[in-house]
Design an enzyme around this catalytic site. Structure first.
Site, PDB file in Angstrom:
ATOM      1  N   THR A   1      -5.840   2.267   9.728  1.00  0.00           N
ATOM      2  CA  THR A   1      -4.984   3.325  10.296  1.00  0.00           C
ATOM      3  C   THR A   1      -5.837   4.356  11.037  1.00  0.00           C
ATOM      4  O   THR A   1      -5.407   4.915  12.040  1.00  0.00           O
ATOM      5  CB  THR A   1      -4.140   3.977   9.182  1.00  0.00           C
ATOM      6  OG1 THR A   1      -3.428   2.943   8.507  1.00  0.00           O
ATOM      7  CG2 THR A   1      -3.132   4.961   9.751  1.00  0.00           C
TER       8      THR A   1
ATOM      9  N   ASP B   1      -0.997  -4.845   3.131  1.00  0.00           N
ATOM     10  CA  ASP B   1      -1.472  -3.657   3.840  1.00  0.00           C
ATOM     11  C   ASP B   1      -0.872  -3.722   5.238  1.00  0.00           C
ATOM     12  O   ASP B   1      -1.284  -4.539   6.068  1.00  0.00           O
ATOM     13  CB  ASP B   1      -3.002  -3.632   3.928  1.00  0.00           C
ATOM     14  CG  ASP B   1      -3.490  -2.300   4.474  1.00  0.00           C
ATOM     15  OD1 ASP B   1      -2.680  -1.582   5.094  1.00  0.00           O
ATOM     16  OD2 ASP B   1      -4.670  -1.976   4.280  1.00  0.00           O
TER      17      ASP B   1
ATOM     18  N   ILE C   1      -0.870  -1.703   7.913  1.00  0.00           N
ATOM     19  CA  ILE C   1      -1.911  -1.497   8.928  1.00  0.00           C
ATOM     20  C   ILE C   1      -3.202  -1.234   8.177  1.00  0.00           C
ATOM     21  O   ILE C   1      -3.327  -0.226   7.474  1.00  0.00           O
ATOM     22  CB  ILE C   1      -1.645  -0.278   9.841  1.00  0.00           C
ATOM     23  CG1 ILE C   1      -0.312  -0.431  10.578  1.00  0.00           C
ATOM     24  CG2 ILE C   1      -2.792  -0.129  10.860  1.00  0.00           C
ATOM     25  CD1 ILE C   1       0.008   0.731  11.518  1.00  0.00           C
ATOM     26  N   ASP C   2      -4.132  -2.155   8.273  1.00  0.00           N
ATOM     27  CA  ASP C   2      -5.456  -1.841   7.765  1.00  0.00           C
ATOM     28  C   ASP C   2      -6.250  -1.342   8.963  1.00  0.00           C
ATOM     29  O   ASP C   2      -6.301  -1.994  10.003  1.00  0.00           O
ATOM     30  CB  ASP C   2      -6.124  -3.067   7.134  1.00  0.00           C
ATOM     31  CG  ASP C   2      -7.359  -2.644   6.358  1.00  0.00           C
ATOM     32  OD1 ASP C   2      -7.295  -1.623   5.655  1.00  0.00           O
ATOM     33  OD2 ASP C   2      -8.398  -3.301   6.492  1.00  0.00           O
TER      34      ASP C   2
ATOM     35  N   GLU D   1       0.823  -1.212   0.000  1.00  0.00           N
ATOM     36  CA  GLU D   1       0.000   0.000   0.000  1.00  0.00           C
ATOM     37  C   GLU D   1       0.855   1.260   0.000  1.00  0.00           C
ATOM     38  O   GLU D   1       0.545   2.221  -0.705  1.00  0.00           O
ATOM     39  CB  GLU D   1      -0.933   0.026   1.227  1.00  0.00           C
ATOM     40  CG  GLU D   1      -1.730   1.319   1.275  1.00  0.00           C
ATOM     41  CD  GLU D   1      -2.734   1.412   2.416  1.00  0.00           C
ATOM     42  OE1 GLU D   1      -2.669   0.633   3.353  1.00  0.00           O
ATOM     43  OE2 GLU D   1      -3.589   2.302   2.328  1.00  0.00           O
TER      44      GLU D   1
ATOM     45  N   ASP E   1      -6.401  -4.506   0.685  1.00  0.00           N
ATOM     46  CA  ASP E   1      -7.428  -4.695   1.724  1.00  0.00           C
ATOM     47  C   ASP E   1      -8.155  -6.032   1.536  1.00  0.00           C
ATOM     48  O   ASP E   1      -8.750  -6.547   2.483  1.00  0.00           O
ATOM     49  CB  ASP E   1      -8.506  -3.596   1.653  1.00  0.00           C
ATOM     50  CG  ASP E   1      -7.949  -2.194   1.818  1.00  0.00           C
ATOM     51  OD1 ASP E   1      -7.132  -1.990   2.722  1.00  0.00           O
ATOM     52  OD2 ASP E   1      -8.337  -1.304   1.038  1.00  0.00           O
TER      53      ASP E   1
HETATM   54  C1  IPD Z   1      -8.831   1.605   4.821  1.00  0.00           C
HETATM   55  C2  IPD Z   1      -9.635   0.629   5.650  1.00  0.00           C
HETATM   56  C3  IPD Z   1     -11.058   1.081   5.733  1.00  0.00           C
HETATM   57  C4  IPD Z   1     -11.669   1.225   4.339  1.00  0.00           C
HETATM   58  C5  IPD Z   1     -10.844   2.170   3.504  1.00  0.00           C
HETATM   59  C6  IPD Z   1      -9.398   1.708   3.443  1.00  0.00           C
HETATM   60  P1  IPD Z   1      -6.268   1.734   5.490  1.00  0.00           P
HETATM   61  O1  IPD Z   1      -7.529   1.107   4.703  1.00  0.00           O
HETATM   62  O2  IPD Z   1      -9.608  -0.638   5.074  1.00  0.00           O
HETATM   63  O3  IPD Z   1     -11.774   0.144   6.469  1.00  0.00           O
HETATM   64  O4  IPD Z   1     -12.942   1.709   4.420  1.00  0.00           O
HETATM   65  O5  IPD Z   1     -11.371   2.185   2.191  1.00  0.00           O
HETATM   66  O6  IPD Z   1      -8.643   2.631   2.689  1.00  0.00           O
HETATM   67  O7  IPD Z   1      -6.036   3.090   4.896  1.00  0.00           O
HETATM   68  O8  IPD Z   1      -6.624   1.801   6.933  1.00  0.00           O
HETATM   69  O9  IPD Z   1      -5.177   0.802   5.149  1.00  0.00           O
HETATM   70 CA    CA Z   2      -3.121   0.646   5.359  1.00  0.00          CA
END
Ligand code: IPD
Ligand code: CA
Length: 297
Positions: A111, A106, A108-109, A85, A236
């Site tokens: 963040t 990813d 940290i999903d 990412e 994701d």
């Molecule tokens: C986000 C998360 C969030 C989703 C966003 C993503 P990130 O990823 O998965 O749940 O709704 O579309 O961008 O930025 O925390 O890696």
């Molecule tokens: Ca992320």
């Protein structure tokens, strides 16, 4: 269709690659745990601002975790590739996706949860070979849930409990997960509100826990029954999509067509029947795919 030569590998190779990745992901979990709620947002990622605030935040820990995983895997497996990412993903389009083993990361999903000290955060790592997902890890270090899957070998929680999706077939019986994208553009906001309203009328329960990779893994784990997202990324979805299908659930594009890892859309459900009923009822916010070719799971 690519004319690139197929990458040859054995099931033992795959097992050893996933074991190595799991060790690194658990190590990364300690970094996440140590910094939960302490890391500042470094910037609002410009390419993502229209998608909503939670797609745009970034911390030093996101960068440190991605580096830990890439350095570790890169040293062990010299010919492996990466779609991360915070690197390949940071320009908005994926330009290269070859037959070589490719780690889709990813770091940290969630963040947004991470900067607010919310324990629902995870690291998501999918492994594609010949452009098909063959391994997936979603690790939620704060709550101690490690979801893993290997193609054809099932999905597991913490290496012990074999996962089976609930199998629920109708919206009226389902707990549906979706997100309310704060800060998103007006079209996305209106569509998501309409979908929320529809599910509030039809579903058994609606929840907005997030992040996406955890929500997706939870459909495989029978901790919920369906999830939709429009404007999501391959990092994701890669690991979670395999976890769901290995647990007997289904993934589709939001228009009902075959799931495309690079299509930025997902309906994830405990059964294909439920996925199809959802497709028939939702409004769709369509965004362009992030890679030129369709990449089925
Ligand atoms: C986000 C998360 C969030 C989703 C966003 C993503 P990130 O990823 O998965 O749940 O709704 O579309 O961008 O930025 O925390 O890696
Ligand atoms: Ca992320």
């Amino acid at each position: 269709m690519s004319s690139e030569k197929k990458y040859e590998y054995s099931q033992d190779d795959l097992k050893s690659w996933m074991e190595a990745a799991e060790k690194l992901v658990l190590q990364a979990g300690q970094l996440i745990q140590a910094n939960l709620g302490k890391a500042a947002n470094l910037e609002d990622k410009e390419i993502n601002t229209g998608e909503g605030h939670s797609s745009a935040v970034l911390t030093e820990t996101d960068l440190a975790v991605e580096k830990l995983l890439r350095d570790g895997l890169g040293q062990l497996f010299k010919d492996h590739c990466f779609i991360g990412e915070e690197n390949e993903g940071s320009q908005g389009q994926i330009t290269t996706f070859s037959n070589h083993p490719t780690w889709i990361i990813d770091p940290i999903d969630g963040t947004m949860n991470f900067v607010h000290g919310n324990p629902l955060v995870c690291t998501s790592v999918g492994l594609a070979v010949n452009r098909r997902i063959v391994g997936g890890i979603v690790n939620c270090p704060i709550i101690g849930h490690l979801y893993t899957a290997i193609k054809g070998q099932g999905a597991y929680l913490n290496g012990e409990k074999r996962l089976k999706s609930s199998g629920i077939k109708k919206i009226k019986d389902a707990m549906v997960l979706l997100e309310m994208p704060t800060g998103a553009n007006d079209t996305k906001k209106a569509i998501q509100l309409a979908n929320m309203s529809m599910f509030m009328d039809k579903a058994h329960a609606v929840r907005c826990p997030g992040p996406a990779a955890t929500d997706i893994a939870w459909i495989g784990a029978a901790s919920a029954d369906a999830f939709i997202h429009m404007g999501i990324h391959c990092w994701d979805m890669a690991a979670g999509a395999l976890i769901i299908t290995e647990a007997g659930g289904a993934v589709l594009d939001t228009d009902g067509s075959e799931f495309n890892l690079m299509g930025r859309q997902i309906v994830a459900a405990a059964s294909e029947e439920l996925a199809r009923e959802i497709v028939a009822n939702i409004q769709v916010y369509k965004v362009d795919p992030e890679f030129a070719d369709h990449c089925p799971i």
